[in-house]
Design a protein around this motif. Sequence first.
Motif, mmCIF file in Angstrom:
data_model
loop_
_atom_site.group_PDB
_atom_site.id
_atom_site.type_symbol
_atom_site.label_atom_id
_atom_site.label_comp_id
_atom_site.label_asym_id
_atom_site.label_seq_id
_atom_site.Cartn_x
_atom_site.Cartn_y
_atom_site.Cartn_z
ATOM 1 N N THR A 47 0.769 -1.024 0.320
ATOM 2 C CA THR A 47 0.191 -0.312 -0.123
ATOM 3 C C THR A 47 0.980 0.898 -0.112
ATOM 4 O OG1 THR A 47 -1.873 -1.131 1.109
ATOM 5 C CG2 THR A 47 -1.719 0.906 1.546
ATOM 6 N N THR A 48 2.298 1.147 0.599
ATOM 7 C CA THR A 48 2.490 2.730 0.904
ATOM 8 C C THR A 48 3.531 2.734 -0.685
ATOM 9 O OG1 THR A 48 3.400 1.606 3.556
ATOM 10 C CG2 THR A 48 4.732 3.277 1.569
ATOM 11 N N LEU A 50 2.418 1.915 -3.216
ATOM 12 C CA LEU A 50 1.199 2.615 -4.587
ATOM 13 C C LEU A 50 0.245 3.628 -4.103
ATOM 14 C CD1 LEU A 50 -1.531 0.599 -6.649
ATOM 15 C CD2 LEU A 50 -2.563 1.260 -4.680
ATOM 16 N N SER A 51 1.259 3.853 -2.611
ATOM 17 C CA SER A 51 0.324 5.617 -2.374
ATOM 18 C C SER A 51 1.789 6.500 -3.164
ATOM 19 C CB SER A 51 0.411 5.613 -0.953
ATOM 20 O OG SER A 51 -0.551 4.587 -0.268
ATOM 21 N N ILE A 56 0.372 9.951 -4.073
ATOM 22 C CA ILE A 56 0.246 10.318 -3.270
ATOM 23 C C ILE A 56 0.850 10.584 -1.633
ATOM 24 C CG2 ILE A 56 -1.649 9.343 -0.533
ATOM 25 C CD1 ILE A 56 -3.357 8.782 -2.595
ATOM 26 N N LEU A 57 1.825 10.037 -1.340
ATOM 27 C CA LEU A 57 2.803 10.157 -0.752
ATOM 28 C C LEU A 57 4.257 10.685 -1.335
ATOM 29 C CD1 LEU A 57 2.278 7.073 1.968
ATOM 30 C CD2 LEU A 57 2.870 9.427 2.603
ATOM 31 N N PRO A 80 -0.852 16.956 -5.920
ATOM 32 C CA PRO A 80 -2.887 16.564 -6.617
ATOM 33 C C PRO A 80 -3.199 17.237 -8.331
ATOM 34 C CG PRO A 80 -2.627 18.344 -4.504
ATOM 35 C CD PRO A 80 -0.868 18.090 -4.990
ATOM 36 N N ARG A 83 -2.785 14.027 -9.011
ATOM 37 C CA ARG A 83 -3.207 13.170 -9.287
ATOM 38 C C ARG A 83 -4.686 13.310 -10.511
ATOM 39 N NH1 ARG A 83 -1.841 13.644 -3.698
ATOM 40 N NH2 ARG A 83 -3.172 14.762 -3.265
ATOM 41 N N ARG A 84 -5.008 14.430 -10.138
ATOM 42 C CA ARG A 84 -6.048 15.138 -10.967
ATOM 43 C C ARG A 84 -5.918 14.200 -12.974
ATOM 44 N NH1 ARG A 84 -6.038 19.850 -7.706
ATOM 45 N NH2 ARG A 84 -4.564 21.243 -9.499
ATOM 46 N N PHE A 89 -8.102 6.485 -9.250
ATOM 47 C CA PHE A 89 -8.119 5.136 -7.723
ATOM 48 C C PHE A 89 -9.217 4.288 -8.207
ATOM 49 C CE2 PHE A 89 -5.273 8.546 -6.694
ATOM 50 C CZ PHE A 89 -4.046 7.991 -6.540
ATOM 51 N N PHE A 91 -10.610 2.200 -4.438
ATOM 52 C CA PHE A 91 -10.316 1.637 -2.812
ATOM 53 C C PHE A 91 -10.345 0.233 -2.769
ATOM 54 C CE2 PHE A 91 -10.438 5.684 -3.621
ATOM 55 C CZ PHE A 91 -9.307 6.613 -3.399
ATOM 56 N N GLN A 93 -12.476 0.104 -0.088
ATOM 57 C CA GLN A 93 -13.559 0.134 0.592
ATOM 58 C C GLN A 93 -14.238 1.081 -0.192
ATOM 59 O OE1 GLN A 93 -10.925 1.100 3.505
ATOM 60 N NE2 GLN A 93 -11.907 -0.768 5.364
ATOM 61 N N ASN A 95 -15.281 3.954 -1.098
ATOM 62 C CA ASN A 95 -14.666 4.998 -1.120
ATOM 63 C C ASN A 95 -15.404 5.894 -1.885
ATOM 64 O OD1 ASN A 95 -12.812 4.388 0.325
ATOM 65 N ND2 ASN A 95 -11.258 6.214 0.603
ATOM 66 N N ASP A 168 -6.084 -0.947 -4.470
ATOM 67 C CA ASP A 168 -5.520 -1.203 -3.722
ATOM 68 C C ASP A 168 -6.399 -2.491 -3.181
ATOM 69 O OD1 ASP A 168 -3.685 -2.436 -1.568
ATOM 70 O OD2 ASP A 168 -4.311 -0.196 -0.659
#
Lengths: 223, 375
Positions: A47-48, A50-51, A56-57, A80, A83-84, A89, A91, A93, A95, A168
């Motif tokens: 996950t780290t 992928l971020s 994102i990281l 940002p 990413r835009r 993405f 997720f 859950q 989201n 993820d």
Amino acid sequence: MTVLTSQNVVKRFTEGKQTVEVLKGVSLDASRGEIVALEGPSGSGKTTFLSILGCILTPTEGRVVVDGQEVDLSRPGDLPAIRRRSIGFVFQQFNLFPALSAVENVEYSLNVRGVKGSAARREAERVLDAVGLADRKAFLPRDLSGGQKQRVAIARALAGAPPLLLADEPTANLDSHAGRQVLELFRDLAKRENRALVIVTHDPIVRSIADRVAVIHDGLLAA
Amino acid sequence: MVSLARRNLFHDKLRFVITIAGVAFAVTLVFVQVGLFLGLLDNASVTIENIDADLWVTSRNTPNVDFAHTFPESYVQRVRSVPGVARADNLIVWFMQLSLPTGAQEGTLVYALEDFKAWNLPWSVIEGHVEDLPRGDFFFLDDSATRRYGPFAVGQHREISERRLKIIGRTDAARSFTTTPIAFMDTALAQELSYQALRGNTTYVLVKLAPGADVAAVRAEIGRRLPYNDVFTKAEWAQRSRAYWVANTGIGLNTYLTVFLGILVGVVVVALTLYTSTMEHLKEFGTVKAIGGSNADIYRILAEQSVIAAVLGFAVGAVFALAAGPGMEKAGLKLIITPDFGAIVLVGTVLLCLAASMVSFRKVAALDPALVFRG
Ligand SMILES: Nc1ncnc2c1ncn2[C@@H]1O[C@H](COP(=O)(O)OP(=O)(O)OP(=O)(O)O)[C@@H](O)[C@H]1O
Ligand SMILES: [Mg+2]
């Protein structure tokens, strides 16, 4: 055509006096139309990583280039915008925004990406049709099944045509049947629309749809 | 455009209602408190505002129109001789005792002039002719006296300073800050009734300026000729009368305090409900950030929510306050809500709600979008 390049990515987290090196120099590329599965035991840093690929990281060291844009470690404020423009993405859950209908969930993310008005609505309807939810557009997330929710999420990631898709554990909250359906749909759409797709997973089915499998172990890619 | 802000706001109906109620409560409180305050203050200067005088000559240091002191009535001659003065007359404002048919004694504030018409006093006559006042032992009484004296009618008699006088007219809207009812009568009659104090005396000289006269020059000249009196413009005198009551009673402080409390309650309610809502939607804000939303996008969501709460809360609060007006009127209280004041309250409400949203914004601005990948 390469959409994603990452070289010798190192990530260290410092918590008080303790520093852990979660990623110890990981390199991974992905091209348009290519599907990469990223596997590894729990806590291995998937996950780290992928971020970091998703901007994102920021990595502690190393180089990440997304769609021709080099991540500048000294300018986290630029992330940002990358990413835009370039990343969709999905997720574990889902989201989704609970107060927005399926089509509005997609449309809103297009608004954030800078696509407005009827153009956003048309694109949202197009991708919802593509994931087979033409008859569920006005439904709120609470009225959709898990598999349908994840399909809305996939539609949201595809909308606006970002060249890189990152997911993820997209099937972890689904049963194996729904998981397989969602993955096959995701693969077909990524292929058809020529996007690069990186899926982090524990799910063995992912291997069967991926072009390539990378395994991360203890912060390093296994050969 | 899809408004996540609006959808989230309306999604949780109970909290939305609480937010609106908090704002509405504050707005109603501010309107009613300030409206009552303005209504009371209006009473303190309503006669000054309506009497058609440009300048008022008062005895030295008279604090407000009700608390008049005497000076020789002949001073009016000196005022009349000042260049630029078109007309000057004596006005007596004097507190007297009125006996009710029951034998009870009540106070009355007498306004006495020789020519009422010339000064637009009383400005709202319901019944009777002011020209008749000099023709006998007559007086006019304002309708607001009913609360203190009980019902009365034209043609009835009441005793003022132990003299039987006939009520020959009724007026409306003449009030004093102290709520002492106002009566109107001829100057000579007033001087007879309070012989000791008023014989050969007046309490004010009203001045009308000639067209084109220089206010400052006329005023200075009157001041020079009457060194032991004060001269005020109409606006100054009204302001002085109001300021006296603000400074010497609790109403000023009381109003500031309730307005402050109302604002505090409103801001706290909005800040808290918006904040709890933000905390519950934190994951959604994380998602907005993850898909590329900037802090400006986040702030737009919170600002839109707080502006909606402000405007709807203001509307509900204003309706409540306006609805309270007639009831207050029945209780003898005047509620003054002007469009200007309403606009100020609306702008204030919006600004304060935006300020309240900053608490939430700081939280979301500091949010790490990486949380979207965590459980
Ligand atoms: N923000 C953080 N601060 C400190 N440590 C972190 C942070 N994020 C991740 N870690 C650490 O990095 C390591 C890898 O975490 P990560 O979530 O990337 O693993 P993972 O491979 O995705 O595991 P799983 O399969 O269980 O999801 C963990 O030991 C975790 O404690
Ligand atoms: Mg993980």
